[in-house]
Design a protein around this motif. Structure first.
Motif, PDB file in Angstrom:
ATOM      1  N   VAL A 235      16.884 -31.893  -6.758  1.00  0.00           N
ATOM      2  CA  VAL A 235      17.438 -31.054  -5.705  1.00  0.00           C
ATOM      3  C   VAL A 235      17.614 -31.930  -4.480  1.00  0.00           C
ATOM      4  CG1 VAL A 235      17.071 -29.049  -4.218  1.00  0.00           C
ATOM      5  CG2 VAL A 235      16.325 -28.987  -6.606  1.00  0.00           C
ATOM      6  N   LEU A 236      18.809 -31.967  -3.935  1.00  0.00           N
ATOM      7  CA  LEU A 236      19.074 -32.809  -2.772  1.00  0.00           C
ATOM      8  C   LEU A 236      19.964 -32.062  -1.795  1.00  0.00           C
ATOM      9  CD1 LEU A 236      19.849 -36.569  -2.597  1.00  0.00           C
ATOM     10  CD2 LEU A 236      21.463 -34.979  -1.529  1.00  0.00           C
ATOM     11  N   THR A 237      19.577 -32.083  -0.538  1.00  0.00           N
ATOM     12  CA  THR A 237      20.437 -31.603   0.539  1.00  0.00           C
ATOM     13  C   THR A 237      20.694 -32.790   1.445  1.00  0.00           C
ATOM     14  OG1 THR A 237      19.505 -29.379   0.439  1.00  0.00           O
ATOM     15  CG2 THR A 237      20.687 -29.972   2.429  1.00  0.00           C
ATOM     16  N   GLY A 238      21.954 -33.139   1.630  1.00  0.00           N
ATOM     17  CA  GLY A 238      22.271 -34.317   2.438  1.00  0.00           C
ATOM     18  C   GLY A 238      23.758 -34.593   2.420  1.00  0.00           C
ATOM     19  N   GLY A 239      24.112 -35.813   2.763  1.00  0.00           N
ATOM     20  CA  GLY A 239      25.513 -36.204   2.804  1.00  0.00           C
ATOM     21  C   GLY A 239      26.116 -36.348   1.418  1.00  0.00           C
ATOM     22  N   THR A 240      27.438 -36.250   1.354  1.00  0.00           N
ATOM     23  CA  THR A 240      28.138 -36.317   0.069  1.00  0.00           C
ATOM     24  C   THR A 240      27.923 -37.652  -0.628  1.00  0.00           C
ATOM     25  OG1 THR A 240      29.786 -34.726   0.823  1.00  0.00           O
ATOM     26  CG2 THR A 240      30.401 -36.139  -1.018  1.00  0.00           C
ATOM     27  N   GLU A 241      27.986 -38.755   0.113  1.00  0.00           N
ATOM     28  CA  GLU A 241      27.806 -40.057  -0.525  1.00  0.00           C
ATOM     29  C   GLU A 241      26.390 -40.224  -1.056  1.00  0.00           C
ATOM     30  OE1 GLU A 241      30.164 -42.163  -1.442  1.00  0.00           O
ATOM     31  OE2 GLU A 241      31.432 -40.554  -0.675  1.00  0.00           O
ATOM     32  N   ALA A 242      25.400 -39.749  -0.302  1.00  0.00           N
ATOM     33  CA  ALA A 242      24.018 -39.794  -0.801  1.00  0.00           C
ATOM     34  C   ALA A 242      23.895 -38.982  -2.079  1.00  0.00           C
ATOM     35  CB  ALA A 242      23.063 -39.264   0.269  1.00  0.00           C
ATOM     36  N   GLY A 243      24.595 -37.842  -2.139  1.00  0.00           N
ATOM     37  CA  GLY A 243      24.574 -37.017  -3.335  1.00  0.00           C
ATOM     38  C   GLY A 243      25.182 -37.713  -4.534  1.00  0.00           C
ATOM     39  N   ARG A 244      26.262 -38.441  -4.310  1.00  0.00           N
ATOM     40  CA  ARG A 244      26.891 -39.169  -5.417  1.00  0.00           C
ATOM     41  C   ARG A 244      25.944 -40.234  -5.979  1.00  0.00           C
ATOM     42  NH1 ARG A 244      32.029 -38.861  -2.264  1.00  0.00           N
ATOM     43  NH2 ARG A 244      33.393 -37.453  -3.418  1.00  0.00           N
ATOM     44  N   ILE A 245      25.270 -40.952  -5.080  1.00  0.00           N
ATOM     45  CA  ILE A 245      24.375 -42.018  -5.516  1.00  0.00           C
ATOM     46  C   ILE A 245      23.176 -41.437  -6.262  1.00  0.00           C
ATOM     47  CG2 ILE A 245      22.818 -43.821  -4.705  1.00  0.00           C
ATOM     48  CD1 ILE A 245      24.817 -44.203  -2.333  1.00  0.00           C
ATOM     49  N   ALA A 246      22.524 -40.437  -5.650  1.00  0.00           N
ATOM     50  CA  ALA A 246      21.340 -39.852  -6.279  1.00  0.00           C
ATOM     51  C   ALA A 246      21.701 -39.119  -7.563  1.00  0.00           C
ATOM     52  CB  ALA A 246      20.654 -38.902  -5.299  1.00  0.00           C
ATOM     53  N   ALA A 255      18.772 -35.153 -15.980  1.00  0.00           N
ATOM     54  CA  ALA A 255      18.069 -34.160 -15.177  1.00  0.00           C
ATOM     55  C   ALA A 255      19.044 -33.087 -14.708  1.00  0.00           C
ATOM     56  CB  ALA A 255      17.410 -34.818 -13.968  1.00  0.00           C
ATOM     57  N   HIS A 256      18.580 -31.838 -14.648  1.00  0.00           N
ATOM     58  CA  HIS A 256      19.352 -30.790 -13.985  1.00  0.00           C
ATOM     59  C   HIS A 256      19.575 -31.220 -12.534  1.00  0.00           C
ATOM     60  CE1 HIS A 256      18.248 -27.357 -16.918  1.00  0.00           C
ATOM     61  NE2 HIS A 256      17.722 -28.463 -17.421  1.00  0.00           N
ATOM     62  N   GLN A 257      20.617 -30.682 -11.911  1.00  0.00           N
ATOM     63  CA  GLN A 257      20.879 -31.054 -10.521  1.00  0.00           C
ATOM     64  C   GLN A 257      21.348 -29.858  -9.710  1.00  0.00           C
ATOM     65  OE1 GLN A 257      23.299 -34.569  -9.879  1.00  0.00           O
ATOM     66  NE2 GLN A 257      22.635 -35.496 -11.796  1.00  0.00           N
ATOM     67  N   THR A 258      20.839 -29.762  -8.508  1.00  0.00           N
ATOM     68  CA  THR A 258      21.360 -28.843  -7.497  1.00  0.00           C
ATOM     69  C   THR A 258      21.516 -29.644  -6.225  1.00  0.00           C
ATOM     70  OG1 THR A 258      20.287 -26.898  -8.459  1.00  0.00           O
ATOM     71  CG2 THR A 258      20.915 -26.755  -6.151  1.00  0.00           C
ATOM     72  N   MET A 259      22.733 -29.686  -5.698  1.00  0.00           N
ATOM     73  CA  MET A 259      22.998 -30.493  -4.510  1.00  0.00           C
ATOM     74  C   MET A 259      23.821 -29.700  -3.504  1.00  0.00           C
ATOM     75  SD  MET A 259      23.725 -34.324  -5.760  1.00  0.00           S
ATOM     76  CE  MET A 259      22.724 -35.103  -7.013  1.00  0.00           C
ATOM     77  N   GLU A 260      23.277 -29.593  -2.307  1.00  0.00           N
ATOM     78  CA  GLU A 260      24.037 -29.034  -1.190  1.00  0.00           C
ATOM     79  C   GLU A 260      24.374 -30.191  -0.275  1.00  0.00           C
ATOM     80  OE1 GLU A 260      23.958 -28.019   2.683  1.00  0.00           O
ATOM     81  OE2 GLU A 260      22.724 -26.258   2.226  1.00  0.00           O
ATOM     82  N   LEU A 261      25.672 -30.523  -0.222  1.00  0.00           N
ATOM     83  CA  LEU A 261      26.106 -31.749   0.441  1.00  0.00           C
ATOM     84  C   LEU A 261      26.907 -31.432   1.708  1.00  0.00           C
ATOM     85  CD1 LEU A 261      26.986 -33.673  -2.839  1.00  0.00           C
ATOM     86  CD2 LEU A 261      24.805 -33.612  -1.603  1.00  0.00           C
ATOM     87  N   GLY A 262      27.880 -32.238   2.023  1.00  0.00           N
ATOM     88  CA  GLY A 262      28.585 -32.099   3.291  1.00  0.00           C
ATOM     89  C   GLY A 262      29.409 -30.832   3.394  1.00  0.00           C
ATOM     90  N   GLY A 263      29.843 -30.556   4.601  1.00  0.00           N
ATOM     91  CA  GLY A 263      30.679 -29.384   4.839  1.00  0.00           C
ATOM     92  C   GLY A 263      31.569 -29.570   6.049  1.00  0.00           C
ATOM     93  N   LYS A 264      32.610 -28.782   6.113  1.00  0.00           N
ATOM     94  CA  LYS A 264      33.528 -28.783   7.264  1.00  0.00           C
ATOM     95  C   LYS A 264      34.064 -27.365   7.398  1.00  0.00           C
ATOM     96  CE  LYS A 264      35.545 -31.229  10.536  1.00  0.00           C
ATOM     97  NZ  LYS A 264      34.764 -31.864  11.614  1.00  0.00           N
TER      98      LYS A 264
END
Length: 509
Positions: A235-246, A255-264
């Motif tokens: 589970v990661l909340t952060g920037g889009t690029e950090a999400g891509r790397i992780a 692993a299952h994944q849940t990611m809340e990343l960038g927004g506009k």
């Protein structure tokens, strides 16, 4: 640990990782300064965890998951414990919200209001756990087919600086209710309330190893956690690029994944909505949390017939916002998290000028008496913003918003959907049919009609496209913490021998 040190007249706490129900020394001697963003003062130091530290926490989590104290606890006992944890959270609310204000700079009125909601997340998921039912599936033939759900195991959770406890609790409540365990890597900027909550929950009876914390930088400690071979969900909340790397790392171990990343977030304001009310929502959506939210109201798309009035009133509203000491109850806007973030916001003010937008308010660092070394930025508004401008397309993550005119509904949707992100959107209209029509067509995982920044533990939260995958909150989050096992039981008592009468068999599957 929590060993006090001195820097001038300020007590500086020295913290370690939280493993097996207590703080432990970690790292290779490299320590990270944790600062009060309102003053720039160092208030704590934490280690930058090593691979051995990560492995230690993971082994603790695995032992708890497989052990009798947690892994052997039945659902009703676990739900009772989680409700007890919610009570302990409430009993320590004053300490937690003041510590959060100290560590991330949000005004005390904001942290009090936000953190007071969080015990409800634990109570909600405890209720979901009690109400859970597995399926019996009708299948062809003399068979009983049912499902069993088993907890997936270790959830690695990387949390950000903007809402340290709220974003942690959205995940942690589901983790605990499903019988999983977690290793959390909080932001190096804001680890203090996460450490405090682990202590509170342990004292309230949470078994050791269920809730572990590793500290350090995202590119080192966070990366090692996300690529650890023993994680079962990231589970990661952060920037889009950090999400891509992780996410790429976690995918290697399936692993299952849940990611809340960038927004506009686009906010579409139609001319049948009260302009004064639209401006009040605009200020709230854009500047709450100093604009450091993934759902910040960062793009206001306003119908041409009310555009000039909206801009003028938003300018006046923005200039009335009181910036200052986060502990002053009269303060309405605190600092951003760091000097780096302040400089990033100011760089986008420069981009707005360079690209031809019109500065309406702010665009400079704020000078606060007695807080000269704090990271304050005046709330910033640019008008006459085109969709090809950087301030329209890129996430700023600060008290910064833009205003763009539109002609009609189709034009509003075109502008709203002109983004790689798809986390949240908002609609301001009194036309019921239009509200539902636009909500169905805008690209977003969350839509607010005549409101902003509202969430509930029962309501799924997450985005599409570059804003991430998966959902937090609701039964969607709960269900994603299980593996589903299908059990097929033959209920007939007739003889079976495929190889005695192969030609006469009617089906293979």
């Amino acid at each position: 640990m929590n060993i006090p040190a001195k820097t001038g007249s300020i007590d500086v706490e020295i913290h370690g990782n939280f493993v097996d129900g207590r703080e432990v020394e970690a790292g290779n001697g490299e320590m990270i300064d944790v600062r009060n963003p309102a003053t720039g003062d160092v208030i704590a130091r934490i280690p930058n965890s090593t691979a051995a530290d990560i492995d230690h926490a993971m082994k603790s989590a695995r032992a708890a998951f497989e052990g009798r104290a947690w892994g052997g606890m039945d659902t009703r006992a676990r739900a009772r414990l989680i409700n007890k944890l919610a009570d302990a959270f409430e009993a320590n609310l004053d300490t937690l919200y003041r510590l959060e204000t100290l560590n991330n700079g949000r005004p005390v009125n904001e942290t009090r209001a936000q953190l007071s909601r969080l015990p409800d997340f634990f109570r909600y998921f405890a209720g979901v756990a009690l109400a859970r039912r597995d399926s019996v599936i009708p299948v062809e033939g003399a068979y009983l087919n049912y499902t069993l759900r088993t907890p997936i195991g270790i959830v690695a959770n990387c949390t950000p600086f903007n809402h340290p406890l709220m974003i942690l609790c959205k995940s942690l409540a589901a983790v605990l209710a499903t019988g999983c365990v977690t290793v959390v890597k909080p932001s190096e900027y804001t680890p203090l309330t996460t450490l405090k909550l682990a202590q509170i929950f342990t004292e309230a009876g949470l078994p050791s190893g269920v809730f572990n914390i590793v500290l350090g930088y995202g590119p080192s400690a966070g990366r090692m956690l996300s690529e650890h071979p023993d994680i079962n969900k990231l589970v990661l909340t952060g920037g889009t690029e950090a999400g891509r790397i992780a996410g790429s790392s976690a995918a290697k171990v399936f692993a299952h994944q849940t990611m809340e990343l960038g927004g506009k977030t686009p906010v579409m304001v139609f001319d049948d909505f009260d302009v004064e009310q639209a401006v009040n929502y605009a200020a709230f959506g854009a500047f709450i949390g100093a604009g450091q939210t993934c759902v910040c109201a960062s793009r206001h798309i306003v119908q041409a017939s009310i555009y000039d009035e909206f801009v003028a009133k938003l300018q006046a509203k923005t200039k009335s916002i009181r910036i200052g000491d986060p502990f002053d109850p009269n303060t309405q806007l605190g600092p951003v998290i760091s000097a780096r973030q302040r400089d990033r916001v100011l760089s986008y003010a420069r981009f707005g000028h360079e690209d031809g937008a019109r500065l309406v308010a702010g665009g400079v660092a704020a000078k606060i008496a007695g807080h000269e070394n704090g990271f304050f930025v005046e709330p910033t508004v640019f008008a006459d913003v085109r969709s090809d401008m950087r301030i329209f397309q890129e996430e700023v993550f600060g008290p910064f918003t833009s205003v763009t005119p539109f002609k009609d509904e189709a034009d509003a949707l075109r502008l709203a959907n002109d983004s790689p992100f798809g986390l949240a959107a908002a609609i301001r209209t009194r036309d019921v049919a239009r509200a539902h029509r636009v909500a169905g067509r805008v690209k977003a995982g969350i839509v607010w009609i005549n409101d902003h920044h509202r969430l509930d533990p029962a309501s799924p939260w997450g985005g599409v496209d570059d804003s991430g995958i998966g959902r937090e909150c609701g039964t969607e989050s709960f269900d994603d913490h299980f593996n589903t096992k299908s059990v097929m039981v033959a209920t007939g008592d007739g003889p079976f021998d495929w190889y005695r009468d192969t030609a006469g068999q009617k089906r293979l599957n």
